[in-house]
Structures are given as C-alpha cells and as structure tokens.
Design an enzyme around this catalytic site. Structure first.
Site, mmCIF file in Angstrom:
data_model
loop_
_atom_site.group_PDB
_atom_site.id
_atom_site.type_symbol
_atom_site.label_atom_id
_atom_site.label_comp_id
_atom_site.label_asym_id
_atom_site.label_seq_id
_atom_site.Cartn_x
_atom_site.Cartn_y
_atom_site.Cartn_z
ATOM 1 N N HIS A 94 6.374 4.446 -1.326
ATOM 2 C CA HIS A 94 5.554 5.578 -1.774
ATOM 3 C C HIS A 94 4.598 6.079 -0.697
ATOM 4 O O HIS A 94 4.089 7.187 -0.786
ATOM 5 C CB HIS A 94 4.790 5.230 -3.059
ATOM 6 C CG HIS A 94 3.607 4.325 -2.866
ATOM 7 N ND1 HIS A 94 3.672 2.961 -3.048
ATOM 8 C CD2 HIS A 94 2.326 4.595 -2.514
ATOM 9 C CE1 HIS A 94 2.478 2.432 -2.829
ATOM 10 N NE2 HIS A 94 1.646 3.404 -2.494
ATOM 11 N N ASP A 124 10.076 -0.125 -4.180
ATOM 12 C CA ASP A 124 8.977 0.512 -3.440
ATOM 13 C C ASP A 124 8.834 -0.034 -2.019
ATOM 14 O O ASP A 124 7.735 -0.363 -1.563
ATOM 15 C CB ASP A 124 7.654 0.363 -4.191
ATOM 16 C CG ASP A 124 6.578 1.301 -3.637
ATOM 17 O OD1 ASP A 124 6.936 2.386 -3.149
ATOM 18 O OD2 ASP A 124 5.377 0.936 -3.690
ATOM 19 N N SER A 200 -1.932 0.402 0.634
ATOM 20 C CA SER A 200 -0.517 0.409 0.263
ATOM 21 C C SER A 200 0.379 0.179 1.474
ATOM 22 O O SER A 200 0.198 0.799 2.524
ATOM 23 C CB SER A 200 -0.145 1.741 -0.385
ATOM 24 O OG SER A 200 -0.727 1.863 -1.659
#
Length: 248
Positions: A94, A124, A200
């Site tokens: 992402h 992901d 992230s």
C-alpha cells in the site's frame, strides 16, 4: 635418618592438606564482589534497543511516492528494508500502490528512483529495485517467527521523523484485520510498539535486530489514522515469499 624421613613426611603432608574453609564474612565479601561486577557490567553494556537500532540502520530505507489524487497529485511516505546483495527493498504494497513515481533514500545519503519489481497485494507486500543502490549494500538479517510476550522494535519514519525507533512486545499472533478496499489481511503479528503514518513497510525486529515482520497497519477506530496502541505486521515468512527470500 629417622629425623630426615619424618621431616620429609611432615613437608609432604602439609603440601596436600586442604585450605581452611572460608568463614561467613569471607563468603559474603566474595559474593558481594561478584554481584557488584555483574551489575557494573550490565550498566556498561548498551541498551538492547540501541544495539537493535545500530544493526538495522544500514539496511533502512526511506520511500517517497507521488501519485494521482482528486486534487491533482499526492505524495506519500513509507519505509522499507534492504533484503539482498542487489539492494532489493522489501516494503508494504500500500506504500507504493498507485504511485507514478517512487524515490528511495539510504542511510549513506544515496537517493534513487526505484521500480516495483514484484508485488503480493493479498499480503500487502511489495519489492522495489533501486536504479542506484547505496555504495555499500547491507542486507538486513531475517529472523524466524516471534512469540507472544517477546520484545519487538519498529523502525521507520513516523509523521516524517526519519529513522525513528519504538519498542514494545508482541501482543498476539495470527491476527486478521480489514484493510483498504475491504480486503482482509490474515496471519498478522500484533504488537504494541508505537507506529504511525510513515512506519508502513518498515521492519519489525526482535531483540537480536533480526527482521521478523513488515509493518502493515494500525488499529484505529477513529478516522485520524494515528496510533492508539495496536499495530500489525506481516510475518517475514509470508513477506519473504514475494521477494523469493529463503524461509528461516
């Protein structure tokens, strides 16, 4: 002759006699000295978190993206980690999903454009390949699965604060969460080290500085997207599949 033999016997006997036992005061002194040395050695040793940080720092990557948005062009920030001698970078899918441009920065100051080499959207995970890797490539050491209660360290760039480390513990295993677009991510590591936007794709580490997961999400009942105490990471065994990394 008898006197000489007797003297010899006396000398021989004295050499083989055991030392007298230590009294309570002597034992206490020896024990106190050993304890003090152990405490001094412990205080002199660097903190585990400092060792972990120094070990992962050469492998840490800052990822900046640009892509289309409703207002024209949007920018994003994430983290990644070098995983092989080619300089390939493991991150969260992402972070780069929909990006028209990806730039990476390394600890030595090297900056480069990067291409998306492979993806595993279901977990992901994405792998990037920089056009120009750092002069000295230091792949991260990959670890095995963690256990609930073990120390965990997250390193990334939360809210733009580059190269930040937070610590906590593994709170749970095999967790499932709803991700963007209604997709469900399964088999995740739950941890309580603070993470925020910018973390992230960054590494989740054990106390040995080994990567045990890739930070993917945080639980948040509000729309703000900031940490409230629950973070999630894709286990390195799952993440490594997208990068053809041999399992540990």
């Amino acid at each position: 002759m008898v006197g000489i033999v007797a003297a010899g016997i006396v000398v021989f006997s004295s050499r083989d006699s055991p030392p007298p036992p230590l009294d309570r005061a002597q034992v206490g002194t020896i024990a106190s000295g050993a304890v003090k040395k152990a405490i001094d050695d412990l205080r002199a040793a660097p903190a585990t978190s400092a060792v972990v940080y120094q070990q992962i720092l050469p492998s840490l990557v800052e990822i900046e993206t640009t892509g289309p948005s409703s207002s024209g062009e949007d920018s994003g920030l994430g983290a990644g980690v070098i995983i092989n001698t080619k300089g390939s970078i493991l991150t969260a899918f992402h972070v780069v999903d929909g990006a028209t441009s990806v730039r990476v920065s390394f600890i030595d100051g090297t900056e480069s454009k990067a291409d998306i080499a492979s993806t595993d959207p279901d977990n992901d995970i994405a792998v990037l390949q920089p056009e120009r890797p750092p002069e000295v490539i230091v792949p991260a050491v990959l670890g095995g699965a963690g256990q609930v209660g073990q120390e965990a360290f997250a390193v990334g760039h939360p809210l733009g604060y580059v190269g930040s480390l937070t610590s906590g513990v593994i709170s749970g295993l095999d967790r499932s969460i709803k991700a963007r677009g209604g997709k469900t991510l399964k088999g995740l590591i739950q941890f309580d080290a603070a993470v925020n936007p910018g973390n992230s794709g960054g590494p989740l580490l054990n106390r040995g500085g080994q990567v045990i997961g890739v930070v993917t999400a945080l639980a948040n009942p509000s729309p703000d997207g900031y940490f409230i105490g629950i973070g999630f990471a894709v286990p390195i065994g799952t993440a490594g599949g997208a990068a053809n990394v041999p399992p540990k």
